[in-house]
Design a protein around this motif. Structure first.
Motif, PDB file in Angstrom:
ATOM      1  N   THR A 127       0.580  -0.903   0.078  1.00 48.83           N
ATOM      2  CA  THR A 127      -0.112   0.059   0.647  1.00 48.83           C
ATOM      3  C   THR A 127       0.888   1.313   0.046  1.00 48.83           C
ATOM      4  OG1 THR A 127       0.123  -0.473   2.234  1.00 48.83           O
ATOM      5  CG2 THR A 127      -1.963  -0.970   0.987  1.00 48.83           C
ATOM      6  N   GLY A 128       2.228   0.923   0.569  1.00 43.09           N
ATOM      7  CA  GLY A 128       3.355   2.191   0.056  1.00 43.09           C
ATOM      8  C   GLY A 128       3.263   2.755  -0.729  1.00 43.09           C
ATOM      9  N   CYS A 129       4.440   2.106  -1.418  1.00 40.08           N
ATOM     10  CA  CYS A 129       4.424   1.616  -2.510  1.00 40.08           C
ATOM     11  C   CYS A 129       3.249   2.070  -3.685  1.00 40.08           C
ATOM     12  CB  CYS A 129       5.395   0.624  -3.048  1.00 40.08           C
ATOM     13  SG  CYS A 129       6.429  -0.363  -2.169  1.00 40.08           S
ATOM     14  N   ILE A 133       3.766   5.323  -5.670  1.00 41.44           N
ATOM     15  CA  ILE A 133       3.646   4.688  -7.760  1.00 41.44           C
ATOM     16  C   ILE A 133       1.796   6.329  -8.181  1.00 41.44           C
ATOM     17  CG2 ILE A 133       1.878   3.955  -9.469  1.00 41.44           C
ATOM     18  CD1 ILE A 133       3.978   1.787  -7.562  1.00 41.44           C
ATOM     19  N   PHE A 134       1.265   6.479  -6.954  1.00 37.01           N
ATOM     20  CA  PHE A 134       0.451   7.228  -7.537  1.00 37.01           C
ATOM     21  C   PHE A 134       0.681   8.830  -7.448  1.00 37.01           C
ATOM     22  CE2 PHE A 134      -2.341   2.939  -7.171  1.00 37.01           C
ATOM     23  CZ  PHE A 134      -2.422   2.940  -9.037  1.00 37.01           C
ATOM     24  N   GLN A 139       5.661  10.787   2.612  1.00 35.93           N
ATOM     25  CA  GLN A 139       4.146  10.996   4.192  1.00 35.93           C
ATOM     26  C   GLN A 139       2.979  10.858   3.666  1.00 35.93           C
ATOM     27  OE1 GLN A 139       4.256  14.540   7.608  1.00 35.93           O
ATOM     28  NE2 GLN A 139       2.764  14.345   6.406  1.00 35.93           N
ATOM     29  N   ASP A 140       2.770  10.179   2.987  1.00 38.87           N
ATOM     30  CA  ASP A 140       1.524   9.931   2.358  1.00 38.87           C
ATOM     31  C   ASP A 140       1.891   8.854   2.530  1.00 38.87           C
ATOM     32  OD1 ASP A 140      -0.027  12.470   1.963  1.00 38.87           O
ATOM     33  OD2 ASP A 140       0.623  12.281   0.279  1.00 38.87           O
ATOM     34  N   SER A 141       2.788   7.961   1.766  1.00 35.39           N
ATOM     35  CA  SER A 141       3.377   6.557   2.456  1.00 35.39           C
ATOM     36  C   SER A 141       3.467   5.745   2.856  1.00 35.39           C
ATOM     37  CB  SER A 141       4.709   6.338   0.722  1.00 35.39           C
ATOM     38  OG  SER A 141       5.049   6.767  -1.102  1.00 35.39           O
ATOM     39  N   ILE A 142       3.672   6.569   3.766  1.00 31.70           N
ATOM     40  CA  ILE A 142       5.262   6.544   5.122  1.00 31.70           C
ATOM     41  C   ILE A 142       2.379   6.335   6.392  1.00 31.70           C
ATOM     42  CG2 ILE A 142       5.082   6.996   7.831  1.00 31.70           C
ATOM     43  CD1 ILE A 142       7.309   8.029   6.053  1.00 31.70           C
ATOM     44  N   ILE A 143       2.184   6.293   5.904  1.00 26.77           N
ATOM     45  CA  ILE A 143       1.043   6.396   6.430  1.00 26.77           C
ATOM     46  C   ILE A 143      -0.088   6.033   5.907  1.00 26.77           C
ATOM     47  CG2 ILE A 143      -1.497   7.801   6.945  1.00 26.77           C
ATOM     48  CD1 ILE A 143       0.577   9.358   8.698  1.00 26.77           C
ATOM     49  N   SER A 144      -0.171   4.976   4.637  1.00 23.02           N
ATOM     50  CA  SER A 144      -0.522   4.033   4.129  1.00 23.02           C
ATOM     51  C   SER A 144       0.221   3.321   4.241  1.00 23.02           C
ATOM     52  CB  SER A 144      -0.134   4.632   2.398  1.00 23.02           C
ATOM     53  OG  SER A 144      -0.566   5.354   1.546  1.00 23.02           O
ATOM     54  N   PHE A 145       1.542   2.845   4.606  1.00 25.35           N
ATOM     55  CA  PHE A 145       1.896   1.537   5.236  1.00 25.35           C
ATOM     56  C   PHE A 145       1.506   1.245   6.303  1.00 25.35           C
ATOM     57  CE2 PHE A 145       5.460  -0.166   7.946  1.00 25.35           C
ATOM     58  CZ  PHE A 145       5.551  -1.439   7.477  1.00 25.35           C
ATOM     59  N   ILE A 193      -6.710   5.670  -1.872  1.00 27.88           N
ATOM     60  CA  ILE A 193      -6.048   4.518  -3.597  1.00 27.88           C
ATOM     61  C   ILE A 193      -5.135   3.816  -3.464  1.00 27.88           C
ATOM     62  CG2 ILE A 193      -5.267   5.236  -5.865  1.00 27.88           C
ATOM     63  CD1 ILE A 193      -6.479   7.467  -5.941  1.00 27.88           C
ATOM     64  N   GLY A 194      -4.326   3.790  -2.202  1.00 29.13           N
ATOM     65  CA  GLY A 194      -3.074   2.795  -2.458  1.00 29.13           C
ATOM     66  C   GLY A 194      -3.857   1.742  -1.348  1.00 29.13           C
ATOM     67  N   ASP A 195      -4.094   2.568  -0.437  1.00 28.87           N
ATOM     68  CA  ASP A 195      -4.734   0.992   0.988  1.00 28.87           C
ATOM     69  C   ASP A 195      -5.389   0.018   0.273  1.00 28.87           C
ATOM     70  OD1 ASP A 195      -2.569   1.832   2.932  1.00 28.87           O
ATOM     71  OD2 ASP A 195      -3.844   3.692   3.555  1.00 28.87           O
ATOM     72  N   ILE A 196      -6.718   0.399  -0.836  1.00 32.50           N
ATOM     73  CA  ILE A 196      -7.978  -0.579  -1.502  1.00 32.50           C
ATOM     74  C   ILE A 196      -6.456  -1.088  -2.554  1.00 32.50           C
ATOM     75  CG2 ILE A 196      -9.349   1.454  -1.257  1.00 32.50           C
ATOM     76  CD1 ILE A 196      -9.498   2.321  -4.151  1.00 32.50           C
ATOM     77  N   MET A 197      -5.357  -1.171  -2.318  1.00 35.59           N
ATOM     78  CA  MET A 197      -5.167  -1.706  -4.100  1.00 35.59           C
ATOM     79  C   MET A 197      -5.119  -3.217  -2.940  1.00 35.59           C
ATOM     80  SD  MET A 197      -4.932   0.219  -6.365  1.00 35.59           S
ATOM     81  CE  MET A 197      -3.487  -0.970  -7.430  1.00 35.59           C
ATOM     82  N   PRO A 198      -4.656  -3.713  -1.766  1.00 38.16           N
ATOM     83  CA  PRO A 198      -5.037  -5.138  -2.007  1.00 38.16           C
ATOM     84  C   PRO A 198      -6.162  -5.730  -2.347  1.00 38.16           C
ATOM     85  CG  PRO A 198      -3.764  -3.852  -0.118  1.00 38.16           C
ATOM     86  CD  PRO A 198      -4.428  -2.567  -0.795  1.00 38.16           C
ATOM     87  N   LEU A 199      -7.472  -4.963  -1.945  1.00 38.88           N
ATOM     88  CA  LEU A 199      -8.699  -5.190  -2.240  1.00 38.88           C
ATOM     89  C   LEU A 199      -8.874  -5.135  -3.450  1.00 38.88           C
ATOM     90  CD1 LEU A 199     -10.722  -3.041  -0.057  1.00 38.88           C
ATOM     91  CD2 LEU A 199      -9.720  -5.803   0.790  1.00 38.88           C
TER      92      LEU A 199
END
Length: 250
Positions: A127-129, A133-134, A139-145, A193-199
């Motif tokens: 999700t962080g990656c 990418i998007f 900082q957004d990536s760390i929160i997404s992680f 967007i990053g955090d819904i990618m596993p779904l």
């Protein structure tokens, strides 16, 4: 159990294991066909759907037999698929006996799935990656992680239907992203967007397209419909929270 039935059952068991762990329809059919040919079964028919498997052998002989399997809740496990593919190669190359093949199959079925910790860490990294990418910031990536770790925990512990899991998964991603946006400045859209990618049903969609290219229209349509419904469920989960936050239900 006669010898033909024994061979057919073993071949179908291997095909069922492939299908249960995310194998493509045409590969499952090819695997069963190659195994039956290796064991010198000449008169056979195999038909595979995304949630069903039908096979028969020696229909006009005294040892005629048929098998039907219903596949429920398949889960992707690429490690098992790799081992099952290797098993089918060994059967075709060395004419492995049915008993030996059954023993190998049982050991493959007992392969452990990913642990909770592995699921959480990989989900967080993914999700962080994807957020980066998007167009998200570091900082957004760390929160997404961080949010991705909770998404991984939810997916691992939740055994409800996929539709319910995707709706609540999308809802949780939106809720956590909104909570973090109140504490630190982030691009909430990039984080969600990053955090819904596993779904996101990427495998179902690509498998459906591949089935259509192989002229397996029924299985292709089933996979693509599954992908569309999954996407709708994710949108419902995220959209419901955003509507609540914006007073959309007033």
């Amino acid at each position: 159990m006669n010898e033909t039935k024994k061979k057919l059952k073993c071949a179908v068991d291997i095909g069922e294991a492939l299908l249960m762990n995310g194998g493509e329809i045409y590969r499952v059919e090819e695997t069963i066909n190659h195994i039956l040919e290796a064991w010198q079964i000449e008169n056979y028919d195999v038909y595979v759907l995304s949630n069903g498997l039908f096979a028969s052998a020696n229909e006009t002989a005294e040892d005629a037999c048929s098998i039907v399997r219903h596949i429920v809740n398949p889960q992707v496990h690429l490690g098992r698929i790799a081992e099952l593919n290797q098993l089918s190669r060994e059967i075709c190359k060395s004419k492995m006996s049915v008993d030996a093949a059954n023993e190998c199959l049982e050991s493959i079925k007992k392969m452990s799935s990913h642990s909770l910790m592995e699921t959480m860490i990989v989900c967080g990294l993914g999700t962080g990656c994807f957020t980066y990418i998007f167009g998200g910031t570091l900082q957004d990536s760390i929160i997404s992680f961080i949010i991705g770790i909770f998404i991984g925990l939810f997916l691992y512990k939740n055994h409800a239907s996929r539709f319910i899991k995707n709706i609540f998964g999308g809802f949780i991603a939106a809720v956590l992203a909104s909570l973090f946006s109140m504490m630190v400045p982030i691009h909430i859209d990039k984080v969600i967007i990053g955090d819904i990618m596993p779904l996101v049903p990427g495998i179902a969609f690509t498998t459906g397209v591949r089935d259509l290219f192989h002229e397996d229209y029924l299985s292709g349509a089933i996979h693509i419909l599954d992908a569309i419904l999954t996407g709708i469920c994710i949108a419902v989960g995220v959209g419901t929270f955003l509507l609540i936050m914006n007073g959309g239900f007033k």
